[in-house]
Design a protein around this motif. Structure first.
Motif, PDB file in Angstrom:
ATOM      1  N   UNK A 221      43.892  25.046  14.064  1.00  0.00           N
ATOM      2  CA  UNK A 221      42.970  25.961  13.377  1.00  0.00           C
ATOM      3  C   UNK A 221      41.998  25.190  12.487  1.00  0.00           C
ATOM      4  N   UNK A 222      42.496  24.197  11.771  1.00  0.00           N
ATOM      5  CA  UNK A 222      41.641  23.412  10.891  1.00  0.00           C
ATOM      6  C   UNK A 222      40.576  22.641  11.657  1.00  0.00           C
ATOM      7  N   UNK A 223      40.965  22.043  12.772  1.00  0.00           N
ATOM      8  CA  UNK A 223      40.015  21.299  13.602  1.00  0.00           C
ATOM      9  C   UNK A 223      38.932  22.229  14.148  1.00  0.00           C
ATOM     10  N   UNK A 224      39.350  23.399  14.620  1.00  0.00           N
ATOM     11  CA  UNK A 224      38.394  24.356  15.173  1.00  0.00           C
ATOM     12  C   UNK A 224      37.403  24.828  14.110  1.00  0.00           C
ATOM     13  N   UNK A 225      37.902  25.134  12.915  1.00  0.00           N
ATOM     14  CA  UNK A 225      37.024  25.608  11.848  1.00  0.00           C
ATOM     15  C   UNK A 225      36.018  24.533  11.451  1.00  0.00           C
ATOM     16  N   UNK A 226      36.467  23.286  11.315  1.00  0.00           N
ATOM     17  CA  UNK A 226      35.559  22.194  10.951  1.00  0.00           C
ATOM     18  C   UNK A 226      34.465  22.008  12.003  1.00  0.00           C
ATOM     19  N   UNK A 227      34.852  22.096  13.276  1.00  0.00           N
ATOM     20  CA  UNK A 227      33.879  21.933  14.363  1.00  0.00           C
ATOM     21  C   UNK A 227      32.866  23.072  14.351  1.00  0.00           C
ATOM     22  N   UNK A 228      33.341  24.279  14.169  1.00  0.00           N
ATOM     23  CA  UNK A 228      32.456  25.448  14.136  1.00  0.00           C
ATOM     24  C   UNK A 228      31.451  25.357  12.989  1.00  0.00           C
ATOM     25  N   UNK A 229      31.942  25.019  11.796  1.00  0.00           N
ATOM     26  CA  UNK A 229      31.048  24.961  10.646  1.00  0.00           C
ATOM     27  C   UNK A 229      30.126  23.750  10.690  1.00  0.00           C
ATOM     28  N   UNK A 230      30.416  22.782  11.538  1.00  0.00           N
ATOM     29  CA  UNK A 230      29.523  21.627  11.670  1.00  0.00           C
ATOM     30  C   UNK A 230      28.185  22.019  12.307  1.00  0.00           C
ATOM     31  N   UNK A 231      28.146  23.144  13.027  1.00  0.00           N
ATOM     32  CA  UNK A 231      26.886  23.606  13.636  1.00  0.00           C
ATOM     33  C   UNK A 231      26.423  24.932  13.034  1.00  0.00           C
ATOM     34  N   UNK A 232      27.102  25.395  12.000  1.00  0.00           N
ATOM     35  CA  UNK A 232      26.785  26.704  11.417  1.00  0.00           C
ATOM     36  C   UNK A 232      25.340  26.761  10.933  1.00  0.00           C
ATOM     37  N   UNK A 233      24.852  25.681  10.349  1.00  0.00           N
ATOM     38  CA  UNK A 233      23.492  25.672   9.792  1.00  0.00           C
ATOM     39  C   UNK A 233      22.429  25.870  10.867  1.00  0.00           C
ATOM     40  N   UNK A 234      22.737  25.529  12.119  1.00  0.00           N
ATOM     41  CA  UNK A 234      21.774  25.712  13.205  1.00  0.00           C
ATOM     42  C   UNK A 234      21.491  27.182  13.471  1.00  0.00           C
ATOM     43  N   UNK A 235      22.402  28.058  13.038  1.00  0.00           N
ATOM     44  CA  UNK A 235      22.195  29.488  13.236  1.00  0.00           C
ATOM     45  C   UNK A 235      21.410  30.130  12.100  1.00  0.00           C
ATOM     46  N   UNK A 236      21.041  29.330  11.102  1.00  0.00           N
ATOM     47  CA  UNK A 236      20.152  29.795  10.045  1.00  0.00           C
ATOM     48  C   UNK A 236      18.731  29.543  10.517  1.00  0.00           C
ATOM     49  N   UNK A 237      18.036  30.585  10.868  1.00  0.00           N
ATOM     50  CA  UNK A 237      16.720  30.457  11.511  1.00  0.00           C
ATOM     51  C   UNK A 237      15.567  30.540  10.530  1.00  0.00           C
ATOM     52  N   UNK A 238      15.791  31.099   9.355  1.00  0.00           N
ATOM     53  CA  UNK A 238      14.724  31.254   8.371  1.00  0.00           C
ATOM     54  C   UNK A 238      15.193  30.723   7.015  1.00  0.00           C
TER      55      UNK A 238
END
Length: 340
Positions: A163-180
């Motif tokens: 779970x920890x590995x998955x969360x870290x990987x997911x949040x590593x690209x989270x900023x790319x979904x901020x479009x504005x």
């Protein structure tokens, strides 16, 4: 289906709660500013330390309305509830399941696999709506493999690592979904206690609100929110509520925060930057956030298991109800909430 009533959010820290007959009265500096009948609400959440009168606490307990105190930053402080009326037979069975490692691990696997699947589905939806992105595509593929690993984890410790590995990987690209407004909302990693940026401040507040709703839902269906399967148990920790929130974080929390930013409903002016004390929403920022939150809870979706339209705000109650049915043996397995 249970009726979705309102949650009353008190955002002004100087507010004091009292009762007048069957009404909740909110006063600031001893001057009444708002009142509402107790029968019109099911939860009260207040941001501040002025408190509430014993009379209003008794009124909330009598009518089954939870009263939750959060700090101005949105961190949980305490919660008041009335006498527990849950099904003692169901809670007794819940304890047996917790003591059974095989059953506990089975439920934990399902919840964490669902969390990872929902992470992956959010990324895939972003690609469908906005076009290919190599980093997001690779992360989605990684999460798909990690989900399968979660379903065959041989211990709770192993599952926590996955779970920890998955969360870290997911949040590593989270900023790319901020479009504005990317410059106003920088994000590099998930952090809390205190949150170090505006995005983390909103994520933490959203997760706190979901957990509060989930605790109320578990108590409503007769389960003990403190007896969890995945999160370790310790005094004062609502471990089962935290377990149940895992599968809902991405859909209820992450998508909501991204929507607020990308629709420009909230800006950097809605935050107070306190240095080492972290970042919190201003009073006006909290009002914007909570108004949008209440609106979102009234939206209707087709529940994937029930196959009927339900209010988004009822998802914690529905999932708690389904878990209770599984523990009682009314259904063959626990149907986690999965988004498309």
């Amino acid at each position: 289906m249970r009726k979705l009533l309102n949650t009353l959010y008190i955002t002004t820290p100087e507010s004091y709660l009292s009762k007048d007959g069957l009404n909740i009265v909110i006063s600031i500096k001893q001057e009444e500013v708002f009142r509402i009948p107790i029968i019109n609400i099911e939860n009260i959440v207040t941001f501040g330390y002025m408190g509430a009168s014993p009379g209003v606490m008794k009124l909330c307990c009598d009518y089954g309305v939870s009263l939750t105190f959060l700090s101005p930053s949105g961190r949980f402080v305490s919660r008041i509830q009335g006498a527990v009326h849950g099904n003692v037979i169901l809670r007794h069975e819940q304890v047996h399941w917790i003591d059974n490692l095989e059953k506990s691990l089975h439920i934990a696997r399902l919840m964490i696999a669902a969390k990872i699947q929902n992470y992956r589905n959010i990324l895939r939806r972003f690609i469908r709506d906005n076009g290919e992105d190599t980093d997001i595509e690779d992360t989605a593929k990684f999460l798909d493999m990690t989900r399968r690993d979660a379903l065959i984890a041989d211990s709770l410790d192993s599952l926590r690592g996955i779970e920890g590995i998955a969360a870290n990987k997911y949040f590593s690209v989270f900023s790319k979904m901020i479009l504005h407004n990317q410059s106003q909302f920088p994000f590099t990693e998930r952090n809390r206690r205190p949150p170090k940026d505006a995005v983390n401040a909103m994520l933490s507040l959203a997760y706190t609100l979901i957990t509060n709703d989930m605790q109320s839902a578990l108590e409503t269906v007769g389960l003990d929110p403190f007896l969890g399967f995945f999160h370790t148990m310790r005094p004062g920790r609502t471990s089962l509520a935290l377990d149940m929130v895992e599968e809902l974080r991405a859909y209820l929390g992450d998508r909501f925060v991204l929507s607020l930013i990308n629709r420009k409903q909230i800006t950097s002016k809605d935050f107070l930057y306190q240095g080492e004390k972290g970042v919190i929403l201003t009073e006006s920022g909290r009002k914007t956030f909570l108004t949008a939150w209440q609106t979102r809870k009234r939206d209707e979706i087709m529940h994937p298991f029930l196959n009927e339209k339900v209010s988004v705000g009822l998802l914690p109650y529905i999932q708690a109800m389904l878990l209770a049915r599984f523990i009682r043996g009314d259904i063959d397995d626990y149907p986690t909430f999965l988004i498309k």
